[in-house]
Design a protein around this motif. Sequence first.
Motif, PDB file in Angstrom:
ATOM      1  N   ILE A   1      -6.079   4.627  -1.967  1.00  0.00           N
ATOM      2  CA  ILE A   1      -4.962   4.009  -1.234  1.00  0.00           C
ATOM      3  C   ILE A   1      -4.828   4.637   0.158  1.00  0.00           C
ATOM      4  O   ILE A   1      -4.667   3.934   1.159  1.00  0.00           O
ATOM      5  CB  ILE A   1      -3.649   4.133  -2.030  1.00  0.00           C
ATOM      6  CG1 ILE A   1      -3.714   3.240  -3.275  1.00  0.00           C
ATOM      7  CG2 ILE A   1      -2.446   3.753  -1.171  1.00  0.00           C
ATOM      8  CD1 ILE A   1      -2.487   3.306  -4.164  1.00  0.00           C
ATOM      9  N   ALA A   2      -4.933   5.970   0.216  1.00  0.00           N
ATOM     10  CA  ALA A   2      -4.822   6.648   1.520  1.00  0.00           C
ATOM     11  C   ALA A   2      -5.926   6.174   2.461  1.00  0.00           C
ATOM     12  O   ALA A   2      -5.681   5.936   3.647  1.00  0.00           O
ATOM     13  CB  ALA A   2      -4.900   8.156   1.335  1.00  0.00           C
ATOM     14  N   LEU A   3      -7.146   6.028   1.920  1.00  0.00           N
ATOM     15  CA  LEU A   3      -8.252   5.590   2.777  1.00  0.00           C
ATOM     16  C   LEU A   3      -8.042   4.155   3.249  1.00  0.00           C
ATOM     17  O   LEU A   3      -8.347   3.820   4.394  1.00  0.00           O
ATOM     18  CB  LEU A   3      -9.577   5.727   2.031  1.00  0.00           C
ATOM     19  CG  LEU A   3     -10.021   7.180   1.811  1.00  0.00           C
ATOM     20  CD1 LEU A   3     -11.262   7.239   0.949  1.00  0.00           C
ATOM     21  CD2 LEU A   3     -10.280   7.860   3.151  1.00  0.00           C
ATOM     22  N   ILE A   4      -7.483   3.307   2.364  1.00  0.00           N
ATOM     23  CA  ILE A   4      -7.218   1.924   2.779  1.00  0.00           C
ATOM     24  C   ILE A   4      -6.246   1.930   3.960  1.00  0.00           C
ATOM     25  O   ILE A   4      -6.432   1.191   4.933  1.00  0.00           O
ATOM     26  CB  ILE A   4      -6.663   1.097   1.598  1.00  0.00           C
ATOM     27  CG1 ILE A   4      -7.747   0.900   0.530  1.00  0.00           C
ATOM     28  CG2 ILE A   4      -6.177  -0.273   2.088  1.00  0.00           C
ATOM     29  CD1 ILE A   4      -7.270   0.205  -0.732  1.00  0.00           C
ATOM     30  N   ILE A   5      -5.216   2.801   3.885  1.00  0.00           N
ATOM     31  CA  ILE A   5      -4.275   2.875   5.020  1.00  0.00           C
ATOM     32  C   ILE A   5      -5.010   3.272   6.296  1.00  0.00           C
ATOM     33  O   ILE A   5      -4.794   2.690   7.356  1.00  0.00           O
ATOM     34  CB  ILE A   5      -3.160   3.906   4.769  1.00  0.00           C
ATOM     35  CG1 ILE A   5      -2.465   3.636   3.453  1.00  0.00           C
ATOM     36  CG2 ILE A   5      -2.144   3.880   5.896  1.00  0.00           C
ATOM     37  CD1 ILE A   5      -1.348   4.618   3.177  1.00  0.00           C
ATOM     38  N   PHE A   6      -5.888   4.280   6.170  1.00  0.00           N
ATOM     39  CA  PHE A   6      -6.669   4.698   7.342  1.00  0.00           C
ATOM     40  C   PHE A   6      -7.435   3.534   7.938  1.00  0.00           C
ATOM     41  O   PHE A   6      -7.423   3.309   9.145  1.00  0.00           O
ATOM     42  CB  PHE A   6      -7.684   5.774   6.943  1.00  0.00           C
ATOM     43  CG  PHE A   6      -7.208   7.164   7.197  1.00  0.00           C
ATOM     44  CD1 PHE A   6      -6.849   7.568   8.478  1.00  0.00           C
ATOM     45  CD2 PHE A   6      -7.108   8.071   6.168  1.00  0.00           C
ATOM     46  CE1 PHE A   6      -6.401   8.840   8.705  1.00  0.00           C
ATOM     47  CE2 PHE A   6      -6.663   9.346   6.388  1.00  0.00           C
ATOM     48  CZ  PHE A   6      -6.312   9.736   7.657  1.00  0.00           C
TER      49      PHE A   6
END
Lengths: 348, 319
Positions: free
Chosen positions: A322-327
Motif C-alpha cells: 500500500i505504501a509503495l502504491i502511494i509512492f
Amino acid sequence: MSRKLLNISIPVISVLLGLLAGAVIMLVSGYDPIQGYSAMLSGIFGDEYYLGETVRQITPYILAGLAVAFAFRTGLFNIGVEGQLIVGWIAAVWVGTEFDFPKVIHLPLAVLAGAAAGAFWAFIPGLLKAKYRVHEVIVTIMLNYTALHVTNYLIVNVLSDKQDKTENIAETASLRSVLFENLTDLSRMHWGIIIALICAIFMWFILEKTTTGFELKAVGFNQHASEYAGMSVKRNIILSMVISGAFAGLAGAMEGLGTFGYAAIKGGFTGVGFDGIAVALLGGNAAIGVVLAAALFGGLKNGALNMPLEAGVPNEIVDIVIALIIFFVASSYFIRWIISRLSKKGAK
Amino acid sequence: MDLYHILQIIVPSMIALAAPLIFTALGGVFSERAGVVNIGLEGLMVIGAFVSIVFNLTFDEQLGAWTPWISILAAMLMSMIFSLFHAVASITFRADQTVSGVAINLLAVGLSLFLVKKIYDKGQTDIIKETFDKIDIPVLSDIPVLGKIFFSNGYYISYIAILLSVAVWYVVYKTPFGLRLRSVGEHPMAADTMGINVYRMRYLGVMLSGALGGIGGAVHALTVTLDFSHSTINGQGFMAIAAMIFGKWHPLGAMGAGLFFGLAQSLSIVGASLPFFKDIPAVYLLIAPYILTIIALTGFIGRADAPRASGQPYIKGKR
C-alpha cells in the motif's frame, strides 16, 4: 494518449507496480509470492465469511477516503482523519451506551453523534486555517495525538469505571445485521456499508450538482479568483473541513456501532485514517474512485490476515504494498513521463 | 521529598526523553530549511530504532561495550538511505511532499515489522543486552547544587544531542553551506540564478534529516524501550515535528522545545510518584506538546512562519 485514459491508467499502473514490488520483496526474503498472493485472494473471496469480513473492512475505508478526498477538492489536506475517526467512534459509543431509546431514534442518534464529533474535531483546524492561516496539516496531526490521549482518558475515567474498555452498546444502537451475518457465515459485516455508499453518493451530489459544491471546488482551484467572484473563502474552508470531519466521524461510528460494539483504549492509531489518504489518492479524489480504491485496499488489508496462516508470509507485506502504491501514484510525474516517452517512440 | 530531590529525578529523565526529539527535530530543521516538508520523520525514526536494535542484538558479542554506539551509526546510515525514497519522490518526481511523507511512515512500519517477523519469527525483538550506561559527567557533576541536577545520572548521548543543536545552529546560520540551504528553502529560483544547485541542496537537506531522524529513533530505542515492536516509535516523530515548529524552525529553538516536550513526557511518567504533580491527570501532560504547538502556530506567542518555499517542488525554468 488521451488525458482521460492517462488519468485512469496511472492508478492502475501504480497498483500493478505495487503488487509487483510486493512479489519481489517476498521472493527476495525467501517466501513464495504466488502462494502468498493466492492466500491473500482466498482471504478476500475464499468463502462467504471472508467476503463478509472484506466488506466490513471496506466500510470505514470508504468513509475515511471520502473524508480525505472531500477536503482535497477544496485544496485542503486533512491528515487528521485518524483523530476525527477516534472521536467519532467514542461519541457514537457514548450515545450507544448511555441512552435508552427505541431503535428508530437511538441508532440514527448514535450515528449522527459520531458524525458531529468528527465534524467538531475538524472544525478546529478549519477555523484556524480560515482565521489565522495556520497550515491544516500540522494542526490536524497535532489533533490526532490529542484525540488519542483524550479519548483514552475519557474511556478509563468517564465512560467506564477505571476499565480499559466501555460497556457494549445497547442493541437499539447497534448496526449489526442478522441478515448479513446469516448470509456471510456469521462474519461481522453490518449495515454500515449502506451508510458508506449513501455518503459516497452524497459527496458526488454535493460536489457535482450543487452551488455549494461548485464554490468548494472553486476555492480549491483558486482562492483569489473565488474571493474576487464574491465567494467567502473562509466560510468554504471551514465548511469543507466540517463535512470532511463528519465523514471521518462516521467511519469511527461504523467501527464503534458495527464492528466492535464498544470503544477500548488504544496504544496507537487504528491506521484507517492514514490508509484513507491512500484511498483518496488512488481514487483520484472522486466519489466513485474512492469506493473502488476502498474496495481494493479493504480487500488487500483483509486478505493479508490470511497470508501468515496459509502461506507463512507476514501480513505486513500488504502495508508495504500500500505504501509503495502511494509512492507510485504520488510520483505520477514519473509515470506520465515514461508513458509520453513510450508513445512518442510509437509515433515515430 | 523536597524540591531539590524532585528536580534530581525529573531533570535527568527530561534530558533523556528529550534527546531523541532533539536529534529528530534538528533533522527536520535541515529538511524544511531546504524547502522539503518531512512528515516522514516518524518513519525515519522507526527505521533508526529498528536497525539499531537488530544491529545491537546481532553484534553485541563481538563489539561489547561499543555496541550501542555503533548501532547508532548503523541506524544513521540506513535511515539516510531510506530517506532517499522521500527525496527522489518529492524532489525529482515532484510528488506532493506531505503524501510522500505519509508513504514513508507507512512503508517504514510495514517494512520493519515484516523484517522483524522474518528474522525473529515473532512480533517483537528480544530486549537488548548492551545498553548505554548512566553516567555522572566528570567535573561538571561536581558543581554544587546544579551538578547533581543537570549533569548526573544521564547518558552521554543525551548531552551530545544538546551540543549538536549548537553545531547545527552554527552550520545553518554561520557557514556558506547553511546560507545556501536556507536560500533554497526561501526562494529556490533566486538561489538557482546565483548558481546554487537547488536539487543537490534539497537532497542533502532530506538526507541529513534521514540521518538525524535515524539517530533519534535509535537513541529512543536504545535508551527508553530497549526492544523493537510496533509501538516502539509511537508519535515521537510527530512530536519532533512539533518541536521543530514550536522552535520556529531554528536549531536552538528546536532544542529548547525538545527539552520542554521531554519535560512534559517525563512528568507524565514519573509525575505520579511526586507530590503536587500526582494530582494532575497525566492526560494534560500528554497533550500539552500538541496543544502548545497549535497555539504557537496561531501566533499567540509570537508568529511561527515556515520557510517560504517549503512544500513546493522546484521546477527549473518555471516562473
